[in-house]
Every structure is written in structure tokens, then in C-alpha cells.
Design a protein around this motif. Structure first.
Motif, short mmCIF file in Angstrom:
data_model
loop_
_atom_site.label_atom_id
_atom_site.label_comp_id
_atom_site.label_asym_id
_atom_site.label_seq_id
_atom_site.Cartn_x
_atom_site.Cartn_y
_atom_site.Cartn_z
N SER A 144 0.83 -1.21 0.00
CA SER A 144 0.00 0.00 0.00
C SER A 144 0.87 1.25 0.00
CB SER A 144 -0.90 0.02 1.24
OG SER A 144 -1.78 -1.07 1.23
N GLN A 145 0.42 2.27 -0.73
CA GLN A 145 1.02 3.60 -0.65
C GLN A 145 0.17 4.38 0.34
OE1 GLN A 145 1.72 4.11 -5.27
NE2 GLN A 145 2.47 5.90 -4.19
N THR A 146 0.78 4.89 1.39
CA THR A 146 0.02 5.58 2.44
C THR A 146 0.52 7.01 2.60
OG1 THR A 146 1.51 4.74 4.15
CG2 THR A 146 -0.46 3.44 3.68
N GLY A 147 -0.30 7.81 3.29
CA GLY A 147 0.08 9.19 3.58
C GLY A 147 0.13 10.07 2.36
N THR A 156 0.47 12.95 -6.24
CA THR A 156 1.42 11.85 -6.14
C THR A 156 1.20 10.86 -7.27
OG1 THR A 156 1.44 12.05 -3.73
CG2 THR A 156 2.22 9.97 -4.64
N VAL A 157 2.29 10.38 -7.87
CA VAL A 157 2.22 9.31 -8.86
C VAL A 157 1.98 8.01 -8.10
CG1 VAL A 157 3.46 7.99 -10.62
CG2 VAL A 157 3.76 10.47 -10.48
N ASP A 166 -7.86 4.67 4.27
CA ASP A 166 -7.55 5.72 5.25
C ASP A 166 -8.20 7.06 4.89
OD1 ASP A 166 -5.84 3.80 6.43
OD2 ASP A 166 -4.19 4.45 5.16
N VAL A 167 -9.38 7.00 4.27
CA VAL A 167 -10.07 8.22 3.88
C VAL A 167 -10.92 8.70 5.06
CG1 VAL A 167 -11.70 9.27 2.27
CG2 VAL A 167 -10.13 7.48 1.48
N ALA A 168 -10.67 9.90 5.53
CA ALA A 168 -11.45 10.49 6.62
C ALA A 168 -12.64 11.24 6.05
CB ALA A 168 -10.58 11.46 7.43
N THR A 169 -13.69 11.36 6.84
CA THR A 169 -14.88 12.07 6.40
C THR A 169 -14.55 13.50 6.00
OG1 THR A 169 -16.21 10.71 7.87
CG2 THR A 169 -17.23 12.73 7.08
N SER A 170 -13.55 14.10 6.61
CA SER A 170 -13.19 15.50 6.31
C SER A 170 -12.36 15.64 5.03
CB SER A 170 -12.41 16.09 7.48
OG SER A 170 -11.22 15.34 7.70
N GLY A 213 -6.34 15.42 2.00
CA GLY A 213 -5.92 14.79 3.26
C GLY A 213 -4.91 13.70 2.98
N ALA A 214 -4.40 13.07 4.02
CA ALA A 214 -3.42 11.99 3.86
C ALA A 214 -4.18 10.67 3.73
CB ALA A 214 -2.48 11.96 5.05
N ILE A 215 -4.33 10.20 2.49
CA ILE A 215 -5.04 8.94 2.25
C ILE A 215 -4.05 7.93 1.69
CG2 ILE A 215 -7.17 10.20 1.83
CD1 ILE A 215 -6.90 9.41 -1.13
#
Length: 182
Positions: free
Chosen positions: A46-49, A54-55, A94-98, A161-163
Motif C-alpha cells: 500500500s502507498q500511504t500518507g 502523487t504518482v 484511510d479516507v477520513a470524512t473530512s 488529506g493523507a489517504i
């Protein structure tokens, strides 16, 4: 050079000057082009943050006829000029509602201009109750692009956000493919 006119050609295989099979025709008339550029890649890690632009690097090659996809930079480079078909399925995590403004684009030669293809736009509410669940959200899309030999295409994720982009052991949850149409 004059014209060559024939009424009928019977052949099973067409090869280039070096002997590489370019085309075969079976007894039912099906045409195969085994050297046609084609790739299908997935993601095991997984690619995180991810935030900003980002590519997405698909780290696992499932198919790569001609070797034109590079796992080090996430690029497919066109070996010849033509029209290419691309498609993807990407599972965000890691998707936040915001989170707002989650976008997935194909880019030709890295340019953010009229050659950019936006395939998806979502926000955190999509991933947390509307069309996703628990911070996961799927993106799917496909489209054709005209490329010149040496042009490259990448998949870009833009997020406020950081997803993350989800990978798994079989590299099946997030994939990208492409091939020469003609």
C-alpha cells in the motif's frame, strides 16, 4: 515500385525481418498479435500518507508484453505512435470524512494540462457511508489516449488529506492496464 495485386493470400504467420512473429491467423480466422504492447500491473504494498499530487506506483507486474511499464517510476512508455487504451481500479484507504477533493488522473508526459484525464472525484463522505465503508473507496475508469513514440503515461492521485492506495498480497485490489489499440 509498382503495384502488387493479388486475389487471395494464404498464410498462418506474418513475421518481421528478424523472424519475430508479428501476427498469426488461425483456421477460424482469428488474428493474434503477440507483440502488441500490453501491460497489467497491481499493487502489493500500500502507498500511504498521500496528499497533494502523487504518482501511484504499481509495484507488481502481472503482464508486460514488450516491457514498457517501469515499476521504479510508475510509467508506461509508448514504444510506437498510436492510440492506447488505459483502465484502472484503485481502492483508496484511510479516507477520513473530512477529506475533500480526492481525484485520480492519467497524465501524458507528467503534464497537468489538456492532456490530463480526470477519472474520478470523491470526498470523505463517499468513503464513510455513501458509496464506501470504513474509510475505503473504490475508483474505476478507462479511456483512450493518442501517444507518440516515447510519450509516457502515469496515474496521479490528488488528495487534500493523507489517504492511501490499498495493496494486497495478490495485487488485485488496485490495478492499472494499458494496450495499443492501433
Amino acid at each position: 515500385m509498382g503495384d502488387l495485386k493479388v486475389n487471395e493470400i494464404k498464410t498462418d504467420t506474418i513475421k518481421d525481418q528478424t523472424g519475430t512473429t508479428a501476427m498469426t491467423i488461425d483456421s477460424t480466422g482469428h488474428i493474434l498479435t503477440p507483440a502488441r504492447p500490453f501491460f497489467r500491473v497491481g499493487m502489493t504494498t500500500s502507498q500511504t500518507g498521500i496528499s497533494g499530487n502523487t504518482v501511484i506506483i504499481f509495484d507488481t507486474i502481472k503482464d508486460n508484453v514488450g516491457g514498457h511499464y517501469d515499476t521504479s517510476n510508475g510509467r508506461f512508455t509508448a514504444p510506437i505512435s498510436g492510440i492506447y487504451q488505459f483502465g484502472h481500479v484503485v481502492l483508496y484507504q484511510d479516507v477520513a470524512t473530512s477529506d475533500d477533493g480526492i481525484e485520480l488522473h492519467y497524465r501524458k508526459n507528467g503534464l497537468d494540462d489538456s492532456n490530463k484525464w480526470q477519472f474520478d472525484r470523491a470526498d470523505g463522505t463517499d468513503a464513510n457511508g455513501y458509496s464506501g465503508f470504513g474509510g475505503y473507496l473504490s475508483s474505476r475508469g478507462a479511456g483512450a489516449m493518442q501517444l507518440s513514440a516515447g510519450d509516457y503515461v502515469t496515474v496521479h492521485l490528488q488528495a487534500s488529506g493523507a489517504i492511501g492506495v490499498h495493496g494486497n498480497s495478490s495485487a488485485s485490489w488496485s490495478q492499472w492496464y494499458g494496450y495499443l489499440i492501433g
